[in-house]
Design a protein around this motif. Structure first.
Motif, mmCIF file in Angstrom:
data_model
loop_
_atom_site.group_PDB
_atom_site.id
_atom_site.type_symbol
_atom_site.label_atom_id
_atom_site.label_comp_id
_atom_site.label_asym_id
_atom_site.label_seq_id
_atom_site.Cartn_x
_atom_site.Cartn_y
_atom_site.Cartn_z
ATOM 1 N N VAL A 61 -39.604 35.877 -57.676
ATOM 2 C CA VAL A 61 -38.174 35.702 -57.938
ATOM 3 C C VAL A 61 -37.982 35.386 -59.412
ATOM 4 C CG1 VAL A 61 -36.102 34.394 -57.371
ATOM 5 C CG2 VAL A 61 -37.813 34.850 -55.596
ATOM 6 N N LEU A 62 -37.156 36.172 -60.097
ATOM 7 C CA LEU A 62 -36.873 35.947 -61.508
ATOM 8 C C LEU A 62 -35.397 35.654 -61.713
ATOM 9 C CD1 LEU A 62 -38.930 38.744 -63.352
ATOM 10 C CD2 LEU A 62 -39.537 36.336 -63.006
ATOM 11 N N PHE A 63 -35.123 34.605 -62.481
ATOM 12 C CA PHE A 63 -33.737 34.241 -62.776
ATOM 13 C C PHE A 63 -33.278 34.919 -64.075
ATOM 14 C CE2 PHE A 63 -34.867 30.026 -60.564
ATOM 15 C CZ PHE A 63 -34.677 30.613 -59.319
ATOM 16 N N ARG A 64 -33.598 36.162 -64.201
ATOM 17 C CA ARG A 64 -33.223 36.948 -65.386
ATOM 18 C C ARG A 64 -33.370 38.413 -65.028
ATOM 19 N NH1 ARG A 64 -37.947 36.658 -69.818
ATOM 20 N NH2 ARG A 64 -36.846 38.526 -70.469
ATOM 21 N N THR A 65 -32.847 39.264 -65.873
ATOM 22 C CA THR A 65 -32.955 40.693 -65.617
ATOM 23 C C THR A 65 -33.529 41.401 -66.824
ATOM 24 O OG1 THR A 65 -31.744 42.660 -64.864
ATOM 25 C CG2 THR A 65 -30.637 41.217 -66.459
ATOM 26 N N ASP A 66 -33.985 42.600 -66.591
ATOM 27 C CA ASP A 66 -34.544 43.420 -67.659
ATOM 28 C C ASP A 66 -34.500 44.870 -67.170
ATOM 29 O OD1 ASP A 66 -36.720 44.949 -69.106
ATOM 30 O OD2 ASP A 66 -36.879 43.032 -70.155
ATOM 31 N N PRO A 67 -33.995 45.771 -67.998
ATOM 32 C CA PRO A 67 -33.862 47.164 -67.543
ATOM 33 C C PRO A 67 -35.191 47.822 -67.183
ATOM 34 C CG PRO A 67 -33.484 46.987 -69.913
ATOM 35 C CD PRO A 67 -33.503 45.596 -69.371
ATOM 36 N N GLU A 68 -36.297 47.286 -67.684
ATOM 37 C CA GLU A 68 -37.596 47.892 -67.409
ATOM 38 C C GLU A 68 -38.268 47.335 -66.158
ATOM 39 O OE1 GLU A 68 -40.125 47.666 -70.794
ATOM 40 O OE2 GLU A 68 -38.792 48.832 -72.084
ATOM 41 N N LEU A 69 -37.684 46.310 -65.561
ATOM 42 C CA LEU A 69 -38.283 45.741 -64.359
ATOM 43 C C LEU A 69 -38.268 46.754 -63.229
ATOM 44 C CD1 LEU A 69 -36.825 42.112 -64.344
ATOM 45 C CD2 LEU A 69 -39.220 42.771 -64.654
ATOM 46 N N PRO A 70 -39.321 46.833 -62.462
ATOM 47 C CA PRO A 70 -39.373 47.824 -61.374
ATOM 48 C C PRO A 70 -38.477 47.431 -60.209
ATOM 49 C CG PRO A 70 -41.290 46.399 -61.278
ATOM 50 C CD PRO A 70 -40.567 46.037 -62.543
ATOM 51 N N VAL A 71 -38.051 48.425 -59.480
ATOM 52 C CA VAL A 71 -37.341 48.182 -58.225
ATOM 53 C C VAL A 71 -38.403 48.171 -57.126
ATOM 54 C CG1 VAL A 71 -35.624 49.038 -56.599
ATOM 55 C CG2 VAL A 71 -35.256 49.308 -59.066
ATOM 56 N N ALA A 72 -38.688 46.985 -56.620
ATOM 57 C CA ALA A 72 -39.780 46.862 -55.653
ATOM 58 C C ALA A 72 -39.451 45.795 -54.629
ATOM 59 C CB ALA A 72 -41.087 46.506 -56.375
ATOM 60 N N GLU A 73 -40.059 45.932 -53.465
ATOM 61 C CA GLU A 73 -39.838 44.960 -52.388
ATOM 62 C C GLU A 73 -40.279 43.572 -52.795
ATOM 63 O OE1 GLU A 73 -40.715 44.914 -47.605
ATOM 64 O OE2 GLU A 73 -42.408 45.289 -48.942
ATOM 65 N N TRP A 74 -41.322 43.500 -53.626
ATOM 66 C CA TRP A 74 -41.899 42.206 -53.988
ATOM 67 C C TRP A 74 -41.141 41.487 -55.101
ATOM 68 C CZ3 TRP A 74 -43.071 42.579 -59.069
ATOM 69 C CH2 TRP A 74 -43.453 43.822 -59.575
ATOM 70 N N LEU A 75 -40.154 42.155 -55.726
ATOM 71 C CA LEU A 75 -39.428 41.551 -56.845
ATOM 72 C C LEU A 75 -37.976 41.276 -56.476
ATOM 73 C CD1 LEU A 75 -39.407 40.666 -59.809
ATOM 74 C CD2 LEU A 75 -38.807 43.025 -60.422
ATOM 75 N N ILE A 76 -37.557 40.035 -56.669
ATOM 76 C CA ILE A 76 -36.172 39.633 -56.435
ATOM 77 C C ILE A 76 -35.597 39.163 -57.768
ATOM 78 C CG2 ILE A 76 -34.619 38.069 -55.202
ATOM 79 C CD1 ILE A 76 -36.754 37.855 -53.011
ATOM 80 N N VAL A 77 -34.636 39.899 -58.288
ATOM 81 C CA VAL A 77 -34.011 39.563 -59.561
ATOM 82 C C VAL A 77 -32.669 38.901 -59.281
ATOM 83 C CG1 VAL A 77 -33.090 40.445 -61.727
ATOM 84 C CG2 VAL A 77 -35.177 41.445 -60.752
ATOM 85 N N GLU A 78 -32.490 37.673 -59.765
ATOM 86 C CA GLU A 78 -31.272 36.926 -59.509
ATOM 87 C C GLU A 78 -30.853 36.163 -60.766
ATOM 88 O OE1 GLU A 78 -28.177 36.088 -58.712
ATOM 89 O OE2 GLU A 78 -28.933 36.805 -56.777
ATOM 90 N N PRO A 79 -30.044 36.792 -61.628
ATOM 91 C CA PRO A 79 -29.608 36.141 -62.873
ATOM 92 C C PRO A 79 -28.822 34.851 -62.654
ATOM 93 C CG PRO A 79 -29.183 38.506 -62.941
ATOM 94 C CD PRO A 79 -29.558 38.160 -61.533
ATOM 95 N N ALA A 80 -28.249 34.680 -61.465
ATOM 96 C CA ALA A 80 -27.457 33.471 -61.187
ATOM 97 C C ALA A 80 -28.329 32.224 -61.109
ATOM 98 C CB ALA A 80 -26.676 33.650 -59.893
ATOM 99 N N GLY A 81 -29.635 32.394 -60.990
ATOM 100 C CA GLY A 81 -30.550 31.254 -60.992
ATOM 101 C C GLY A 81 -30.611 30.501 -59.681
ATOM 102 N N THR A 82 -30.893 29.223 -59.771
ATOM 103 C CA THR A 82 -31.108 28.409 -58.568
ATOM 104 C C THR A 82 -29.882 28.313 -57.683
ATOM 105 O OG1 THR A 82 -30.552 26.392 -59.789
ATOM 106 C CG2 THR A 82 -32.868 27.026 -59.740
ATOM 107 N N ALA A 83 -28.697 28.493 -58.277
ATOM 108 C CA ALA A 83 -27.466 28.400 -57.486
ATOM 109 C C ALA A 83 -27.422 29.453 -56.386
ATOM 110 C CB ALA A 83 -26.256 28.551 -58.404
ATOM 111 N N ALA A 84 -28.153 30.546 -56.574
ATOM 112 C CA ALA A 84 -28.166 31.612 -55.582
ATOM 113 C C ALA A 84 -29.100 31.304 -54.413
ATOM 114 C CB ALA A 84 -28.575 32.927 -56.243
ATOM 115 N N PHE A 85 -29.834 30.201 -54.504
ATOM 116 C CA PHE A 85 -30.796 29.831 -53.462
ATOM 117 C C PHE A 85 -30.579 28.382 -53.022
ATOM 118 C CE2 PHE A 85 -32.707 33.212 -55.932
ATOM 119 C CZ PHE A 85 -33.222 34.069 -54.965
ATOM 120 N N PRO A 86 -29.451 28.090 -52.366
ATOM 121 C CA PRO A 86 -29.166 26.705 -51.961
ATOM 122 C C PRO A 86 -30.206 26.124 -51.001
ATOM 123 C CG PRO A 86 -27.662 28.253 -50.895
ATOM 124 C CD PRO A 86 -28.383 29.021 -51.958
ATOM 125 N N ALA A 87 -30.863 26.971 -50.224
ATOM 126 C CA ALA A 87 -31.868 26.480 -49.270
ATOM 127 C C ALA A 87 -33.087 25.899 -49.976
ATOM 128 C CB ALA A 87 -32.299 27.613 -48.343
#
Length: 226
Positions: free
Chosen positions: A120-146
């Motif tokens: 899980v990355l709290f940032r984005t990058d146009p070169e990052l792959p689209v993959a099942e193992w990668l979760i891109v969430e620029p909103a940071g920890t707020a997007a994961f209240p659990a």
């Protein structure tokens, strides 16, 4: 008779009398039996010598078992250190954020034999792959209240995860995860490792190597400013 004197006039006859009345005494204090000096005559002394030998054999077996366990742990730790070192080298060789994420997942899958990985990355990058193992969430920890308590503690979490955490990380494959590890990746995200084995990850396991992995990944990602 030897001049044995203990507290308040207790003498050798008193000790002998006590032992006759309490023949189980040496079972409770086997170390005393090992320290006794036995006469060379046969008879009753022979049975005590046999008892001492049994106690010594039991101690030797226990020491051998402990030594075997320590050797096994040392071998396991050595193998883990080699894997962590290999991962660190792969991260050092990476030349981009995308290359770094690929190196992480490749090492965990191939060298650590993990079943499922989620980075899980709290940032984005146009070169990052689209993959099942990668979760891109620029909103940071707020997007994961659990995971609020996990982010607050910033320590590895091992064991069985609650269903809301499993769903957030593994989505449709959440049912496959019987035990898991969560690693904080500095302030840039987190790493989740899921296993089909319910006993592979548990709360009592050591976290030293997990922390090393988390720090190595965090440092590698920090080379590429958001």
């Amino acid at each position: 008779m030897s001049e044995l004197s203990i507290k308040e006039g207790l003498n050798a006859m008193d000790v002998a009398s006590y032992l006759r009345r309490h023949p189980e005494f040496l079972h409770e204090f086997p170390d005393i039996a090992m320290a006794l000096v036995l006469p060379r005559e046969q008879g009753q002394a022979a049975s005590l010598a046999s008892y001492q030998l049994d106690v010594l054999r039991d101690k030797n077996r226990e020491l051998a078992r402990r030594l075997h366990d320590l050797v096994e742990i040392a071998h396991e730790n050595e193998a883990l250190m080699v894997r962590v070192h290999t991962l660190t080298l792969a991260l050092m060789r990476a030349r981009s954020l995308a290359g770094t994420t690929n190196a992480v997942v490749a090492a965990l899958t191939e060298d650590f034999h993990t079943d499922l990985v989620r980075l899980v990355l709290f940032r984005t990058d146009p070169e990052l792959p689209v993959a099942e193992w990668l979760i891109v969430e620029p909103a940071g920890t707020a997007a994961f209240p659990a995971f609020s308590e996990f982010f607050k503690r910033a320590e590895p979490l091992c064991g069985r995860l609650q269903q809301d955490k499993l769903d957030a990380l593994f989505a449709a494959r959440a049912g496959e995860v019987q035990s898991a590890v969560l690693l904080p990746i500095g302030s840039t995200g987190m790493l989740a490792i899921g296993s089909n084995d319910a006993n592979r990850f548990h709360p009592g396991m050591g976290t030293v190597f997990l922390k090393l992995i988390g720090e190595a990944i965090s440092t590698a990602i920090a080379r590429y400013p958001a």
